[in-house]
Design a protein around this motif. Sequence first.
Motif, PDB file in Angstrom:
ATOM      1  N   TYR A   1       0.831  -1.206   0.000  1.00  0.00           N
ATOM      2  CA  TYR A   1       0.000   0.000   0.000  1.00  0.00           C
ATOM      3  C   TYR A   1       0.867   1.258   0.000  1.00  0.00           C
ATOM      4  O   TYR A   1       0.662   2.184  -0.797  1.00  0.00           O
ATOM      5  CB  TYR A   1      -0.911  -0.001   1.236  1.00  0.00           C
ATOM      6  CG  TYR A   1      -1.811   1.209   1.317  1.00  0.00           C
ATOM      7  CD1 TYR A   1      -3.075   1.190   0.746  1.00  0.00           C
ATOM      8  CD2 TYR A   1      -1.395   2.372   1.968  1.00  0.00           C
ATOM      9  CE1 TYR A   1      -3.901   2.308   0.808  1.00  0.00           C
ATOM     10  CE2 TYR A   1      -2.207   3.490   2.038  1.00  0.00           C
ATOM     11  CZ  TYR A   1      -3.461   3.460   1.464  1.00  0.00           C
ATOM     12  OH  TYR A   1      -4.271   4.568   1.519  1.00  0.00           O
TER      13      TYR A   1
ATOM     14  N   ASN B   1      -5.115  -4.011   7.234  1.00  0.00           N
ATOM     15  CA  ASN B   1      -5.430  -5.067   8.210  1.00  0.00           C
ATOM     16  C   ASN B   1      -4.231  -5.938   8.568  1.00  0.00           C
ATOM     17  O   ASN B   1      -4.393  -7.021   9.142  1.00  0.00           O
ATOM     18  CB  ASN B   1      -6.556  -5.983   7.732  1.00  0.00           C
ATOM     19  CG  ASN B   1      -7.935  -5.517   8.177  1.00  0.00           C
ATOM     20  OD1 ASN B   1      -8.930  -5.959   7.633  1.00  0.00           O
ATOM     21  ND2 ASN B   1      -8.002  -4.639   9.139  1.00  0.00           N
TER      22      ASN B   1
ATOM     23  N   GLN C   1     -10.640   3.817  12.428  1.00  0.00           N
ATOM     24  CA  GLN C   1      -9.181   3.922  12.234  1.00  0.00           C
ATOM     25  C   GLN C   1      -8.858   4.601  10.905  1.00  0.00           C
ATOM     26  O   GLN C   1      -7.950   5.436  10.824  1.00  0.00           O
ATOM     27  CB  GLN C   1      -8.590   2.511  12.186  1.00  0.00           C
ATOM     28  CG  GLN C   1      -7.755   2.108  13.366  1.00  0.00           C
ATOM     29  CD  GLN C   1      -7.103   0.762  13.089  1.00  0.00           C
ATOM     30  OE1 GLN C   1      -7.804  -0.218  12.866  1.00  0.00           O
ATOM     31  NE2 GLN C   1      -5.788   0.729  13.097  1.00  0.00           N
TER      32      GLN C   1
ATOM     33  N   HIS D   1     -11.387   4.612   0.053  1.00  0.00           N
ATOM     34  CA  HIS D   1     -10.596   3.512   0.625  1.00  0.00           C
ATOM     35  C   HIS D   1     -11.487   2.295   0.882  1.00  0.00           C
ATOM     36  O   HIS D   1     -11.117   1.159   0.551  1.00  0.00           O
ATOM     37  CB  HIS D   1      -9.930   3.963   1.933  1.00  0.00           C
ATOM     38  CG  HIS D   1      -8.972   2.960   2.494  1.00  0.00           C
ATOM     39  ND1 HIS D   1      -7.647   2.938   2.155  1.00  0.00           N
ATOM     40  CD2 HIS D   1      -9.162   1.909   3.343  1.00  0.00           C
ATOM     41  CE1 HIS D   1      -7.044   1.926   2.774  1.00  0.00           C
ATOM     42  NE2 HIS D   1      -7.951   1.296   3.502  1.00  0.00           N
TER      43      HIS D   1
ATOM     44  N   GLN E   1      -0.180   1.560  12.279  1.00  0.00           N
ATOM     45  CA  GLN E   1       0.142   2.558  11.253  1.00  0.00           C
ATOM     46  C   GLN E   1       1.294   2.070  10.368  1.00  0.00           C
ATOM     47  O   GLN E   1       2.141   2.857   9.936  1.00  0.00           O
ATOM     48  CB  GLN E   1       0.525   3.886  11.900  1.00  0.00           C
ATOM     49  CG  GLN E   1      -0.688   4.713  12.336  1.00  0.00           C
ATOM     50  CD  GLN E   1      -0.308   6.170  12.491  1.00  0.00           C
ATOM     51  OE1 GLN E   1       0.468   6.501  13.382  1.00  0.00           O
ATOM     52  NE2 GLN E   1      -0.823   7.026  11.631  1.00  0.00           N
TER      53      GLN E   1
ATOM     54  N   ASP F   1      -3.228  -2.791  10.985  1.00  0.00           N
ATOM     55  CA  ASP F   1      -2.934  -1.596  10.196  1.00  0.00           C
ATOM     56  C   ASP F   1      -4.228  -1.029   9.615  1.00  0.00           C
ATOM     57  O   ASP F   1      -5.045  -1.772   9.065  1.00  0.00           O
ATOM     58  CB  ASP F   1      -1.963  -1.983   9.069  1.00  0.00           C
ATOM     59  CG  ASP F   1      -1.717  -0.835   8.096  1.00  0.00           C
ATOM     60  OD1 ASP F   1      -1.444   0.282   8.569  1.00  0.00           O
ATOM     61  OD2 ASP F   1      -1.793  -1.066   6.872  1.00  0.00           O
ATOM     62  N   TRP F   2      -4.358   0.275   9.701  1.00  0.00           N
ATOM     63  CA  TRP F   2      -5.612   0.914   9.291  1.00  0.00           C
ATOM     64  C   TRP F   2      -5.912   0.689   7.801  1.00  0.00           C
ATOM     65  O   TRP F   2      -7.070   0.565   7.412  1.00  0.00           O
ATOM     66  CB  TRP F   2      -5.558   2.416   9.571  1.00  0.00           C
ATOM     67  CG  TRP F   2      -4.537   3.159   8.731  1.00  0.00           C
ATOM     68  CD1 TRP F   2      -3.228   3.332   9.016  1.00  0.00           C
ATOM     69  CD2 TRP F   2      -4.758   3.782   7.471  1.00  0.00           C
ATOM     70  NE1 TRP F   2      -2.609   4.034   8.018  1.00  0.00           N
ATOM     71  CE2 TRP F   2      -3.530   4.341   7.052  1.00  0.00           C
ATOM     72  CE3 TRP F   2      -5.878   3.954   6.652  1.00  0.00           C
ATOM     73  CZ2 TRP F   2      -3.379   5.035   5.858  1.00  0.00           C
ATOM     74  CZ3 TRP F   2      -5.737   4.647   5.457  1.00  0.00           C
ATOM     75  CH2 TRP F   2      -4.505   5.178   5.065  1.00  0.00           C
ATOM     76  N   ALA F   3      -4.865   0.603   6.974  1.00  0.00           N
ATOM     77  CA  ALA F   3      -5.108   0.538   5.529  1.00  0.00           C
ATOM     78  C   ALA F   3      -5.219  -0.885   5.019  1.00  0.00           C
ATOM     79  O   ALA F   3      -5.911  -1.148   4.036  1.00  0.00           O
ATOM     80  CB  ALA F   3      -3.982   1.257   4.780  1.00  0.00           C
TER      81      ALA F   3
END
Lengths: 946, 69
Positions: A378, A906, B13, B31, A544, A902-904
């Motif tokens: 990402y 997982n 989040q 997103h 993060q 992780d927020w973006a």
Amino acid sequence: MYESRLDMGTPMPLKIGMPVTLTVDGRPVTVTAGASVMRAAAEAGIKVPKLCATDSLDAFGSCRVCLVEIEGRKGYPASCTTEVEDGMVVHTQSRELDELRSNVVELYVSDHPLECDTCSANGDCELQDVAASLGVESSRYGMNGAGHQQAARDDSNPYFAFDPSQCIVCYRCVRACDDIQGTFALTVDGRGFASKIVAGQAQSFMDSDCVSCGACVDHCPTEALIEKPVMQKGQPDRSITTTCAYCGVGCSFHAELKDGEVLRMVPDQQGQANEGHACIKGRFAFGYATHKDRITRPMIRENINDPWREVSWEEAFSYTAERFRAIQQEYGPDSIGGITSSRCTNEETYLVQKMVRAAFGNNNVDTCARVCHSPTGYGLKTTLGESAGTQAFNSVASADLVMVMGANPSDAHPVFASRLKRRLREGAQLIVADPRRIELVSSAHIKADHHLALRPGSNVAFINAMAHVVVTEGLEDAAFIEARCESGPYQKWREFISGEQNSPETTERITGIPASELRAAARLFATAPNAAIYYGLGVSEHSQGSTTVMGIANLAMATGNLGREGVGVNPLRGQNNVQGSCDMGSFPHELPGYRHISDASVRSLFEQEWNTQLRPEPGLRIPNMFDASISGNFKGLYVQGEDVAQSDPNTHHVEKALQSLECLVVQDIFLNETARFAHVLLPGSSFLEKNGTFTNAERRISMVRKAIEPLAGLEDWEVTMALSNALGYPMNYGHPSEIMDEIARLTPTFQGVSYAKLDRLGSIQWPCNDEAPEGTPTMHVDEFVRGKGYFAITGFVPTDERATRKYPLLMTTGRILSQYNVGAQTRRTANSEFYAEDILEIHPFDAEERGISEGDWCGIVSRAGETVLRAVLTDRVQPGVVYTTFHFPSSGANVITTDNSDWATNCPEYKVTAVQVSHVSEPSEWQKEYRDFARRQEELLEKARV
Amino acid sequence: MQEVQQLAKMANQIADNFSFHDDAVDRISDHIKRFWAPSMQRKLIEFDQSGEAELKPEVRAALKTLGTD
């Protein structure tokens, strides 16, 4: 016996100089300035006798066997240490030279047993060859040298023996340990005939600092250092060049066999990733491939409490297909999915994702990279435009400064660590950003210029502070930014990063790094001509993780450290084919080549090739599959070569999810932890049993070649193909090369890749296409893949996982050199003699506060669960931080880790778990239940085998 | 943690991490569309509609845009 490669005697000079022409034995030869006379002779096809010289080590000039005559010069110079000169006339053969060489060899053999016929190295001994070439069969000095012949053999290492009686003290082992491995575990004690090789402080190899990389064994010219299987079974008779199945370095090896059995793995001197080096895992820990625990027959059962029943492949495929179709009939098309493996080949992962998308009819496919480097995908895609590292490993040879962040290459990527250490010994500077004092911080002849021992969970604050110093102190590379990066996002980022919240003085209370030291490190980084960043799971496995990866890319762009040798952003991938499994479309939102599933034009290409319709929306990721399973919407899962029950976080949650499935199909070489919950067990094939390719952390595609037949009869790609056919979606490949041809047709970055080209070039770094027909060692040279580089805003958001009164310590996890990932492979080798259990590292202050002494059992409790490990007291960890590994299932390290991610992407937050630690006297409840469950499952397996 | 609570946590989040942008709602929406399976999107919307979800306002705003393209 097969022919070994030609040894040129001394290395090619590092810098290619002017051509120099000389004459050797009447033959004119042109070589580069700086080459040795020995190398020039070899280039001319003339073999000069030698013992201490070999082309992977700098010349040493000790054995005095390679003497030559040079017209116009007095005496007999050693050809290995004499550099070529234009017009030089060299003679390698004369009566005087023969006498001199014979005399030297007679001195050697006077202290060396001449029982070549019964020696294990018979036929593979350089002393034997040299003596034979000179006609030396005995010694005028007698044959009972007292220096070595009575010395006892050291058998302490499980993989190789050291027999001093065979040693000629040529120093090759010492130089290999120093110059190549960088451990400095060996030395020479004494002088003259009394000189001998010693390990550590005159210890056994096992008790010394030796890390069992095998470099000493590779370089020994006699039988003094030799692999035990070769001692026991004799010299190999066949060799296959293949690629290691352990870490993301992807070392090239020669699998050497005798009578169809792999005796040893010898690192390939031509290997472009490893340059002839290896580590204990790849070099020695391959015995798992033929371990008695291997599953070699397909098995099925209705219920996980039933005994397994061995069945034919056909029955296993039809049973699986029927159950999967029945589940989809009852719960809907999205109720099943698959997981590809980073331990399997590109071709195999490609087939699994193809089967999920085309035969299952959904996009519920994910890979174990979800739990390690998905944030790399990402973060680098967002900022640079491609989900991959930017350099070749050997780029580090041009680095002036290296920043290692959240990675421990000495343990996890040892062959790269050796390459890095060589550069550091040459003078490159080093910044280590890690909560723990890893080996690189201070090791033989290496000391980090800065060890920034940041607190777990503060990576973004740290990387932002580094960039803050660069921007606010005017250390940016303005020309690079102007030419290579998007202006608008850069201006916004510049304003953001200049904010006081990102200053080292502000972040100090978050990171624990003194502001003055961080400023000094940032200045060092920004002012180095070439600064390279290497990072690992200590970056990605955080809430993060993606933000930190973007922060790293921002820092590299801001300082102009991209697009050439010696710089770059380099993720050190955990498993051998993490890069490849991601490249091959294993993520639910992407088709091969990182193209989003919603892109109709890309989808159309695949639909035409695959003759099917594809769904345009992303499917479920692994954690989402588990959540949906517990909710009752997800009922069938096909797992190839992955052990989620041990490797994924929050074990209680994972076990509940697996137990909620109506049909779990596991394809693996062992009954792994996940397979204990399975209904169908399909035997897998190890890397030695199949053909295919792996792609390492530097985007290097390398051939995996079959050395032995698959124990269960089928290679993994054949299993997936048959399962797909049973599901009614036809696949008819005759060889993995046909799968690669399909990948090349559909994936622009692989367009020029073929098995024929891989055979010709040895390996290829993608992108490989019309613009780069032989691959791309360095990415983003003239422009970024996305065009202009994108500065992403990287605001710090603290993790929910914080130290509290109830859970006052932060636990972080990592790896050890001798064990690999969940340990399924290495635990079934003698590597367990080096590390037999996971332990908890705790700072002496924290231990004393809790009444814990070295070796005590510690109860570790988090909000997710509890386990018990033995304590090791060490100041490698800072107060407030504890550390463990996860190589043994009974340790239950992931019983403690949480479902934070992780927020973006997982990707789980393995690196930060708030815990309390106390002295206990018995295993945890989970550990007791695990032992009972594991024992019961072993019994059920035994019933099937009986 | 139940699946819907986990989804709500993940969405919040995402909102936290996009809170540094002026167009946070669009980024959250984009997103979720790019990375979440439709079933996950649907479950979170239903959870929100049940009134039990503790969601940030930006997430709620983003959810309104899902499925409207």
